[in-house]
Design a protein around this motif. Structure first.
Motif, PDB file in Angstrom:
ATOM      1  N   PRO A 179      -3.392   5.813   7.676  1.00 52.46           N
ATOM      2  CA  PRO A 179      -2.786   6.307   6.456  1.00 52.46           C
ATOM      3  C   PRO A 179      -1.421   5.975   6.417  1.00 52.46           C
ATOM      4  O   PRO A 179      -0.633   5.685   5.428  1.00 52.46           O
ATOM      5  N   ILE A 180      -0.574   6.145   7.668  1.00 50.08           N
ATOM      6  CA  ILE A 180       1.064   5.845   7.888  1.00 50.08           C
ATOM      7  C   ILE A 180       1.118   4.452   7.679  1.00 50.08           C
ATOM      8  O   ILE A 180       2.205   4.094   6.989  1.00 50.08           O
ATOM      9  N   LEU A 181       0.335   3.700   8.222  1.00 48.57           N
ATOM     10  CA  LEU A 181       0.358   2.257   8.024  1.00 48.57           C
ATOM     11  C   LEU A 181       0.213   1.751   6.695  1.00 48.57           C
ATOM     12  O   LEU A 181       0.891   0.857   6.060  1.00 48.57           O
ATOM     13  N   GLY A 182      -0.761   2.380   6.139  1.00 50.69           N
ATOM     14  CA  GLY A 182      -1.136   1.941   4.566  1.00 50.69           C
ATOM     15  C   GLY A 182       0.117   2.445   3.736  1.00 50.69           C
ATOM     16  O   GLY A 182       0.387   1.619   2.903  1.00 50.69           O
ATOM     17  N   LEU A 183       0.394   3.654   3.806  1.00 44.18           N
ATOM     18  CA  LEU A 183       1.839   4.101   3.136  1.00 44.18           C
ATOM     19  C   LEU A 183       2.975   3.132   3.212  1.00 44.18           C
ATOM     20  O   LEU A 183       3.479   2.625   2.398  1.00 44.18           O
ATOM     21  N   GLY A 184       3.296   2.813   4.530  1.00 45.31           N
ATOM     22  CA  GLY A 184       4.533   1.718   4.836  1.00 45.31           C
ATOM     23  C   GLY A 184       4.206   0.424   4.249  1.00 45.31           C
ATOM     24  O   GLY A 184       5.164  -0.093   3.611  1.00 45.31           O
TER      25      GLY A 184
END
Length: 205
Positions: free
Chosen positions: A185-190
């Motif tokens: 999720p952090i990768l997707g948000l970034g």
């Protein structure tokens, strides 16, 4: 790392309800590209098990030679899709944003950035098909290692106390909490934020 505890099932039900809400809210007015995150979620949740079934049939019909340890149609095949779906929960809010606000500053490029960024690490899940069928004594260990890698959280690295809190929450909650704060999720948000920035630069240019 194959858990069937109720916290996981509760989160999966919530995700299904959100998908249903997004579908009915955007029905008739949302463009087709808004469905891409949902397609990606389905592919990475069910796809590895489908590959395992195909591999099992290939073993059965003698098209492929199984390993020396043998093979079996085990529980991993029908239980892991739920774990993989929870692992990739971030595709659902991405789907909702596209369905409910499809033309809010035209987030199509940002959606593609996020989908590709979260999809690339998930490709490794398809390599677990043979592990799902393995009859070896330590079968499933590789699956656990891959899940642990995808559950790794930069937030827990920056804030070590968070890992202690999650670990103390108990066995039945750890997978859910790790998935919610995990790497994907952090990768997707970034990637989504980067896509919005690129899109804005292209528009001003």
């Amino acid at each position: 790392m194959n858990f069937v505890e109720w916290p996981r099932d509760l989160v999966l039900i919530a995700l299904l309800l959100l998908v249903g809400f997004g579908y009915f809210r955007g029905r008739g007015r949302s463009p087709a590209w808004t469905n891409i995150p949902l397609v990606a979620l389905a592919v990475f949740s069910v796809g590895p098990s489908v590959c395992a079934v195909i591999l099992y049939l290939s073993y059965e019909f003698g098209l492929i030679q199984p390993s020396a340890s043998g093979y079996r149609f085990g529980s991993f095949i029908y239980s892991l899709p739920a774990d993989f779906a929870l692992l990739n929960w971030a595709f659902v809010p991405l789907y909702l944003v596209g369905r409910i606000w499809p033309r809010a500053d035209s987030g199509r490029l940002a959606m593609w950035f996020a989908v590709v960024a979260m999809s690339v690490p998930n490709v490794v899940l398809f390599g677990l098909a043979s592990e799902m069928l393995s009859n070896a004594r330590d079968a499933g260990q590789g699956i656990g290692i891959v899940q642990a890698m995808l559950l790794w959280s930069p937030i827990q690295t920056i804030v070590p106390g968070l890992f202690t809190i999650i670990d103390a929450a108990g066995f039945e909650y750890s997978y859910v909490l790790n998935a919610l704060t995990g790497f994907l999720p952090i990768l997707g948000l970034g990637a989504w934020l980067l896509g919005r920035l690129v899109e804005r630069q292209l528009r001003t240019a």
